[in-house]
Design a protein around this motif. Structure first.
Motif: not given
Lengths: 558, 230
Positions: B9-11, B14-15, B18-19, B35, B57, B82-83, B101-103
């Motif tokens: 997932e692109p967003l 990105r996170r 960046r981190l 991806a 997943n 997320a799982n 997630k979220p973290y």
């Protein structure tokens, strides 16, 4: 089963009410002229005709009737026997040449005649009650009958008063007991019909019980109250009415209770039967034929229900077989004597079958409700499944740290998705317009997450059409879990209407890294369960890969 | 430290990117982003990657196979998913950490810090690549582990050996603390140590219960004795 025990008891009671009659001469002599008393009492004489006892049809003008009556032997000191005479008219009777008694007043004209009762008990004079044959001579007139019966002499019998009374009681008690049970059953079914779910079978069964109890009451009425003979015709008409009602209601109840698929032939059979009945002479004959026909037709209905494996058909078949057997044993006596046993048992069986059917319906309803609740839960659970929710929250985290304004917009569209999901999740069916709103809100959220524009094009679809909730939403979710979209994507929904059906074609373009095959996933199971709930057995769902991606074809009734 | 991000997932990618940049410092090479694992395989085959941040997943059967494949790799893996219900299974297979997630930035920092230290969960098996497939070797069946360059050889109790793509250093980070590094080239389970032999010239050997004798590194004798006495 309890009802079989009861039927057994009734069956035991039936032989008890066999009449305690002694075989008397089965014929009488009649003289159509109004002879003088002296001439009539003289033995022999001209103009007397011998007719079977059941076929005395003289009248209405005064006529004479004479026969030999056997007084049964009795123990010394036993009470003097009485003569039980049921003749439709007014009469005066002579016993061994001496006047025995009068019933009303015999008259040459209707005005002159005073109507007598139908059923009369006359004590015999002790000096003329020796065992052996005696001569009974009757002068009778019947200006107030109002109809031409098949026979007017219903009963001629000598016996001990207490024994005759006992016989009447034995005849009355079981039919009155059945009467009480039938009235209660009828009222019970009617109350159920009024208070609970309005099932037509319940209503018909209640009416059938009440009609049968009316029939029983009218049958028993002669034993309950001695009434003047002109009223006899009223009772006979009412009796006929009740019989026809029972005869029509019985097959009608079975027809409805077992959801007989065909209708027209049965209406035809009813019309033909009624016409045929009108041609049968005599009230008793008509009633007998009507009940026989009714039992026959009902038996056919129950057999058809059995072959369709309708629940409860066995019980109905058992009851009908029992009633039919009693009918065939003595068809002519059936309306008066076999009826209450047969219908007591039959209606018990029908009641049991009906209760069983209602329970099955109730169970089906409950399981449908459970399934519906499960689907609602499934939908809500899916909306908070981690892959969607946690990834979405992760996206929120990123925006909060980098672009707070975007985060707010995103949260807003996420709120919209949940508002739509919450509002549709509790429904069994929603309009397509609402479904599209939900889908577009969902696509907006996914668009934010992917940084791409996702659209759903549905040109010309009927927004008012009804669909189960989250049908398209599920298809979209499937598309996203099996495709990785890296470019803007447009999903398509087309509607085709033909022949009272709507066909929806939903196509999802293939993305990068598509993993085709969504055959029996949870999403598809959800779709199938929902569709079956709203359009039981009348939907089809086909899906498979196409050149452009994945296509789902859904067909539902319009 | 070279980091590879596997995220569809692109967003989310990105996170992570960046981190990672912020946490690892600007002077390090920027993290690579793929991806899917299929896309990443080529990069991973080069054995230049130290850490994979994996978000796929992981639900279902495919998830297990994917985890095994990753666990058998030479690199450390941190799952970012997320799982969370797959977390324990992931640890057992040998991932360094599992970030739900979220973290927050802090949580990711902690995960990155484990690369030089100890894994966060109970490792039960070592995944090794064998003949095109993955074999899961239970830890109980491992007699000791011998370093073999960038690889490590698992010597099993029945005498067979398996080759792990991970270096001894990385295995040490993943393995529970009762696996002790006695030598630059050896890791042994502490409970298997029968006795210590002091040889001439202050050389020390370890005798395992199986009778095998392995050398102890000069600098590690003191620490080993302390562990054995404890």
């Amino acid at each position: 089963m309890r009802c079989w025990l009861l039927i057994g008891c009734l069956g035991v009671l039936l032989p008890l009410q066999a009449p305690l009659s002694q075989p008397l001469e089965r014929t009488v002599e009649v003289h159509a002229e109004d002879l003088s008393v002296e001439r009539a009492l003289r033995p022999g004489g001209e103009g007397w005709r011998t007719v079977p006892r059941e076929q005395v049809v003289e009248g209405p003008a005064p006529f004479w009737l004479r026969t030999r009556v056997e007084v049964p032997p009795r123990a010394p000191g036993a009470p003097t026997p009485v003569l039980a005479l049921s003749l439709l008219g007014s009469w005066e009777a002579w016993w061994d040449g001496a006047l025995l008694g009068r019933n009303g007043h015999v008259g040459r004209t209707p005005e002159e005649e005073v109507p007598g009762n139908v059923d009369v008990l006359l004590p015999l004079p002790p000096e003329h009650a020796t065992p052996g044959p005696h001569l009974l001579v009757i002068r009778a007139s019947a200006h107030h009958r109002g109809f031409q019966p098949v026979g007017t002499l219903y009963r001629l019998q000598v016996g001990e008063a207490s024994e005759l009374a006992r016989a009447r009681l034995l005849w009355l008690v079981p039919s009155l007991a059945t009467l009480g049970a039938l009235v209660l059953m009828g009222l019970h079914h009617l109350a159920r019909y009024l208070m609970q779910r309005r099932s037509r079978a319940t209503l018909l069964l209640g009416l059938l019980c009440l009609a049968a109890s009316a029939l029983l009451l009218l049958e028993a009425w002669r034993g309950l109250e001695s009434y003047p003979y002109p009223r006899h015709i009223i009772r006979l008409w009412l009796l006929s009415g009740a019989t026809v009602a029972v005869a029509v209601l019985l097959p009608a109840t079975l027809h409805v209770a077992f959801s007989e698929p065909r209708r027209a032939p049965w209406w035809g059979a009813l019309a033909v039967s009624l016409l045929g009945l009108a041609a049968v002479p005599g009230f008793d004959g008509r009633n007998t034929v009507a009940l026989g026909l009714s039992l026959g037709v009902s038996l056919v209905l129950a057999l058809r229900a059995r072959s369709r494996k309708e629940p409860g058909a066995w019980a109905a078949l058992g009851g009908l077989g029992f009633a039919m057997a009693l009918y065939l044993m003595a068809p002519l006596d059936f309306p008066e004597r076999g009826f209450f046993v047969a219908f007591g048992g039959l209606l018990l069986c029908l009641g049991a079958a009906h209760a069983y059917q209602l329970r099955r319906q109730q169970q089906r309803l409950e399981s449908a409700t459970r399934a519906s609740e499960r689907l609602q839960l499934e939908l809500l659970k899916r909306s908070i499944q981690p892959h969607f929710l946690m990834n979405t929250l992760g996206a929120v985290s990123e925006w909060v740290e980098t672009e707070p304004a975007q985060a707010v917009r995103f949260i807003e569209s996420l709120g919209a998705v949940y508002r739509h999901l919450l509002s549709v999740s509790g429904e069994r069916a929603i309009s397509l317009a609402r479904e599209l709103e939900l889908c577009r809100a969902y696509l907006e959220v996914m668009g934010y997450r992917h940084g791409l524009a996702f659209t759903l094009e549905a040109p010309g679809v009927d927004g008012a059409a009804v669909v189960p909730p989250a049908v398209l939403h599920t298809l979209l979710e499937n598309a996203f879990s099996h495709n990785r979209y890296t470019t803007p994507v447009s999903f398509h929904l087309q509607e085709v209407r033909e022949g009272g059906r709507r066909r929806y074609v939903f196509s999802a373009p293939a993305g990068k890294g598509a993993t085709p095959g969504m055959g029996e996933g949870t999403g598809t199971r959800y779709l199938e369960a929902r569709l079956d709930e709203v359009f039981p057995g009348a939907w089809s769902l086909k899906q498979g890969p196409t050149e452009a991606g994945w296509t789902t074809v859904l067909e539902v009734p319009a | 430290m070279k980091v590879l991000i596997v995220e569809d997932e692109p967003l989310a990618a990105r996170r992570l990117e960046r981190l990672c940049r912020e946490l690892l410092g600007q002077d390090l090479p920027p993290p690579l982003v793929c991806a899917s694992l299929a896309d990443a395989r080529e990069v991973l085959a080069g054995r230049t990657v130290d850490l994979v941040l994996l978000d796929l997943n992981l639900a279902g059967e495919d998830g297990f196979r994917l985890l095994e494949e990753v666990a058998a790799g030479s690199f450390h893996t941190v799952v970012v998913s997320a799982n969370t219900d797959q977390a324990l299974r992931a640890f057992e297979l040998g991932v360094l950490d599992f970030v739900a997630k979220p973290y927050t930035r802090e949580r990711l920092e902690k995960a990155l810090a484990r690369v030089g230290g100890r894994g966060a969960g109970p490792l039960r098996t070592l995944a090794v690549r064998k003949g095109g497939g993955i074999v899961l070797v239970p830890l109980e069946s491992v007699a000791y582990i011998q370093g073999a360059g960038d690889y490590a050889e698992l010597v099993l109790r029945d005498g067979r050996t398996e080759l792990s793509e991970k270096s001894l250093d990385r295995l040490e980070a993943l393995l529970p603390t009762d696996f002790v590094r006695i030598h630059r080239s050896y890791l042994v389970p502490l409970q298997d140590v029968a006795r210590l032999w002091t040889q001439e010239g202050s050389r020390t050997d370890v005798e395992l219960r199986s009778g095998t004798r392995l050398p102890v590194g000069r600098s590690r004798v003191k620490a080993l004795k302390a562990r054995l006495d404890a």
